[in-house]
Design a protein around this motif. Structure first.
Motif, PDB file in Angstrom:
ATOM      1  N   PHE A  44      -3.941  -1.272  -8.351  1.00  0.00           N
ATOM      2  CA  PHE A  44      -5.136  -0.441  -8.482  1.00  0.00           C
ATOM      3  C   PHE A  44      -4.994   0.750  -7.559  1.00  0.00           C
ATOM      4  O   PHE A  44      -4.233   0.716  -6.585  1.00  0.00           O
ATOM      5  CB  PHE A  44      -6.438  -1.226  -8.227  1.00  0.00           C
ATOM      6  N   SER A  45      -5.693   1.831  -7.901  1.00  0.00           N
ATOM      7  CA  SER A  45      -5.661   3.019  -7.055  1.00  0.00           C
ATOM      8  C   SER A  45      -7.027   3.173  -6.411  1.00  0.00           C
ATOM      9  O   SER A  45      -8.036   2.662  -6.919  1.00  0.00           O
ATOM     10  CB  SER A  45      -5.311   4.249  -7.872  1.00  0.00           C
ATOM     11  N   LYS A  46      -7.037   3.871  -5.285  1.00  0.00           N
ATOM     12  CA  LYS A  46      -8.272   4.026  -4.524  1.00  0.00           C
ATOM     13  C   LYS A  46      -8.232   5.391  -3.862  1.00  0.00           C
ATOM     14  O   LYS A  46      -7.230   5.765  -3.252  1.00  0.00           O
ATOM     15  CB  LYS A  46      -8.323   2.901  -3.473  1.00  0.00           C
ATOM     16  N   SER A  51      -9.862  -5.453  -3.891  1.00  0.00           N
ATOM     17  CA  SER A  51     -10.524  -4.165  -3.636  1.00  0.00           C
ATOM     18  C   SER A  51     -11.814  -4.378  -2.839  1.00  0.00           C
ATOM     19  O   SER A  51     -12.165  -3.556  -1.998  1.00  0.00           O
ATOM     20  CB  SER A  51     -10.793  -3.430  -4.954  1.00  0.00           C
ATOM     21  N   TYR A  52     -12.508  -5.485  -3.104  1.00  0.00           N
ATOM     22  CA  TYR A  52     -13.733  -5.763  -2.332  1.00  0.00           C
ATOM     23  C   TYR A  52     -13.401  -6.244  -0.914  1.00  0.00           C
ATOM     24  O   TYR A  52     -14.148  -5.971   0.018  1.00  0.00           O
ATOM     25  CB  TYR A  52     -14.623  -6.769  -3.074  1.00  0.00           C
ATOM     26  N   PRO A  95     -16.408   0.194  -8.867  1.00  0.00           N
ATOM     27  CA  PRO A  95     -15.294   0.844  -9.577  1.00  0.00           C
ATOM     28  C   PRO A  95     -15.738   2.154 -10.204  1.00  0.00           C
ATOM     29  O   PRO A  95     -16.901   2.300 -10.573  1.00  0.00           O
ATOM     30  CB  PRO A  95     -14.943  -0.173 -10.665  1.00  0.00           C
ATOM     31  N   SER A 117     -13.015  -3.192   1.030  1.00  0.00           N
ATOM     32  CA  SER A 117     -14.334  -2.607   1.321  1.00  0.00           C
ATOM     33  C   SER A 117     -15.015  -3.350   2.470  1.00  0.00           C
ATOM     34  O   SER A 117     -15.633  -2.732   3.331  1.00  0.00           O
ATOM     35  CB  SER A 117     -15.231  -2.652   0.089  1.00  0.00           C
ATOM     36  N   GLU A 163       0.857  -1.182   0.000  1.00  0.00           N
ATOM     37  CA  GLU A 163       0.000   0.000   0.000  1.00  0.00           C
ATOM     38  C   GLU A 163       0.894   1.233   0.000  1.00  0.00           C
ATOM     39  O   GLU A 163       1.722   1.411   0.898  1.00  0.00           O
ATOM     40  CB  GLU A 163      -0.891   0.012   1.253  1.00  0.00           C
ATOM     41  N   ILE A 166      -7.439   0.380 -12.516  1.00  0.00           N
ATOM     42  CA  ILE A 166      -6.841  -0.946 -12.334  1.00  0.00           C
ATOM     43  C   ILE A 166      -6.024  -1.274 -13.576  1.00  0.00           C
ATOM     44  O   ILE A 166      -6.432  -0.954 -14.691  1.00  0.00           O
ATOM     45  CB  ILE A 166      -7.922  -2.021 -12.065  1.00  0.00           C
ATOM     46  N   TYR A 212      -2.382   0.381  -4.559  1.00  0.00           N
ATOM     47  CA  TYR A 212      -2.162  -0.994  -4.121  1.00  0.00           C
ATOM     48  C   TYR A 212      -1.393  -1.708  -5.221  1.00  0.00           C
ATOM     49  O   TYR A 212      -1.946  -1.951  -6.304  1.00  0.00           O
ATOM     50  CB  TYR A 212      -3.501  -1.662  -3.807  1.00  0.00           C
ATOM     51  N   ASN A 265     -14.590   2.103  -4.751  1.00  0.00           N
ATOM     52  CA  ASN A 265     -13.533   1.407  -3.997  1.00  0.00           C
ATOM     53  C   ASN A 265     -12.315   1.151  -4.885  1.00  0.00           C
ATOM     54  O   ASN A 265     -11.346   0.528  -4.450  1.00  0.00           O
ATOM     55  CB  ASN A 265     -14.055   0.107  -3.383  1.00  0.00           C
ATOM     56  N   LEU A 266     -12.372   1.635  -6.131  1.00  0.00           N
ATOM     57  CA  LEU A 266     -11.247   1.468  -7.045  1.00  0.00           C
ATOM     58  C   LEU A 266     -11.353   2.550  -8.112  1.00  0.00           C
ATOM     59  O   LEU A 266     -12.430   2.777  -8.657  1.00  0.00           O
ATOM     60  CB  LEU A 266     -11.329   0.064  -7.669  1.00  0.00           C
TER      61      LEU A 266
END
Ligand code: ACO
Ligand code: ZN
Length: 421
Positions: free
Chosen positions: A273-275, A307-308, A320, A311, A221, A288, A257, A284-285
């Motif tokens: 992926f970014s968040k 990503s889930y 997304p 969450s 992270e 990706i 991430y 939440n994303l």
């Protein structure tokens, strides 16, 4: 760590404007189902030379790597190096049946000049995959990003052909190949510069915290605020494979991430992926990406599942950011189908959309659209009811492809983001 030493490549990252992370590609894998175009044969074919050099906007058939002719639109042209003959131009073309990642420079001999069509109106197929942009933003986006600026990159063991334009600082434009340090993601124009950098760079994995390790897979992270240059470099790199990604977002606002395959040489990025740290829209994303050499091996599904899982730990539902690219939509559709149908199989469909959402952290709208697309929803007495015949579920599950790599939640050590200070 993660910021560059000024002496090795002062031109990197820091000069970037914003460099943020809210993205998205667009367009189907192939626009094949689209408009079947009949190209009129030019009556003036005998004097096709009169068309040369072709104007930007010309439509013509072009021989592609499958050796077949496909309709293209000329996006840009440039003079060949040697002479001033109009036959010496090269053309940057968009295959109107395909995603923009296949746009490329072609030579005159690949074009079938018998089929040249000039002054044609804008055709619908050029809008495919961009339905969510209004005409003005579409024009602006296409004007600014029409020609790929960097053709190839070198990253770790791989040389990778790029897919789209990325807004690198101007001094990198028209550089045929960029060399990335696979750990800090700084980039330079020449191999020797990279070799010098690798001797000095002491990173062997992405900066930030390792929050997951299972076998040789690790997830890091990275806080965009603490590792700004890394975040910006990652965005430049990712944009090469993402069609739509707005760059005015600040990397400060994002967590990245970064998924790695680890060996004794270090942790090699396979994707990320970014968040957003805070999302009003329950995203939440944001973006990706699986790097092309690692695609179709299940990493995309792993990233989505991850990503889930985040969450779930936050006790929120997520979705997304839109629009999804063609490949993004395929991957999400596959993931949603598999996760939801596995549960429906066990519960014999006595379950509501709300309960499915609570169990999976998938937003109710996405559950509804997935089940509707599989024809598993009926509308009875003002309510959506799930109708799931076990045989039908099995058929859909088979069609949804492989499960991908599993996230072992027991190996995830993570607490949701909290503003410090
Ligand atoms: N052709 C057809 N189907 C495909 C393709 C392809 N080239 N790539 C993926 N899929 C489908 C398949 O159904 C696949 O499952 P299967 O292999 O079991 O058949 C499924 O998507 C996912 O496959 P994975 O191997 O788990 O995914 P991958 O690691 O290839 O990553 C991703 C998918 C991230 C979308 C990748 O294609 C990518 O990075 N593309 C470029 C960037 C992009 O478009 N990102 C999404 C933008 S939208 C957003 O960011 C919110
Ligand atoms: Zn480095």
């Amino acid at each position: 760590m993660g910021s560059m030493e000024a002496s090795t490549a002062p031109e990197n990252g820091a000069a970037a404007a914003g460099g943020g992370a809210a993205c998205n590609g667009a367009g189907p894998v192939s626009n094949g189902g689209g408009v079947e175009r009949r190209l009129r044969s030019s009556t003036a074919s005998a004097s096709w030379a009169a068309h040369l050099p072709l104007e930007v906007g010309t439509r013509v058939m072009c021989r592609w790597r499958d050796q077949k002719l496909h309709p293209v639109k000329v996006i840009e042209r440039r003079k060949g190096l040697s002479s001033s003959s109009p036959a010496d131009y090269e053309y940057y073309v968009h295959y109107t049946e395909f995603n923009r990642r296949l746009d490329e420079w072609v030579k005159l001999e690949q074009l079938d000049l018998e089929t040249v069509e000039t002054d044609v109106d804008e055709k619908v197929e050029d809008k495919q995959g961009h339905e969510e942009l209004d005409a003005a933003s579409l024009r602006e986006h296409e004007e600014f990003t029409k020609v790929k600026n960097i053709a190839k990159i070198e990253l770790g063991r791989y040389e990778i052909d790029t897919w789209y334009f990325s807004p690198f600082p101007p001094e990198y434009n028209d550089c045929p190949k960029l060399f990335f340090c696979e750990f800090c993601l700084n980039f330079v124009k020449r191999k020797e510069q990279l070799q010098r950098h690798m001797k000095k760079c002491d990173l062997k994995h992405p900066p930030g915290d390792e929050i997951y390790r299972c076998g040789t897979l690790s997830m890091f992270e990275v806080d965009g605020k603490k590792n700004k240059v890394y975040g910006q470099n990652l965005c430049y790199l990712a944009k090469l494979f993402l069609d739509h990604k707005t760059l005015y977002y600040d990397v400060d606002l994002f967590l990245f991430y970064v998924l790695c395959e680890c060996d004794d040489r270090g942790c090699h990025m396979v994707g990320y992926f970014s968040k957003e740290k805070h999302s009003e829209e329950s995203y939440n994303l944001a973006c990706i990406l699986t790097l092309p050499p690692y695609q179709r091996k299940g990493y995309g599904k792993f990233l989505i599942a991850f990503s889930y899982e985040l969450s779930k730990k936050e006790g929120k539902v997520g979705t997304p950011e839109r629009p999804l690219s063609d490949l993004g939509l395929l991957s999400y559709r596959g993931y949603w189908t598999r996760v939801l149908l596995e549960i429906l199989k066990k519960h014999k469909s006595n379950i509501s959309i709300k309960e499915l959402s609570d169990m999976t952290a998938i937003k109710a709208d996405d559950i509804l659209s997935t089940l509707q697309s599989l024809d598993l929803i009926q509308y009875r007495k003002g309510q959506h009811v799930i109708c799931a015949d076990p045989k039908v579920l099995d058929r859909h599950l088979k069609a949804a492809g492989r499960g991908g790599l599993e996230v072992d939640v027991s190996k995830l050590i993570w607490t949701p983001y909290k503003e410090q200070g």
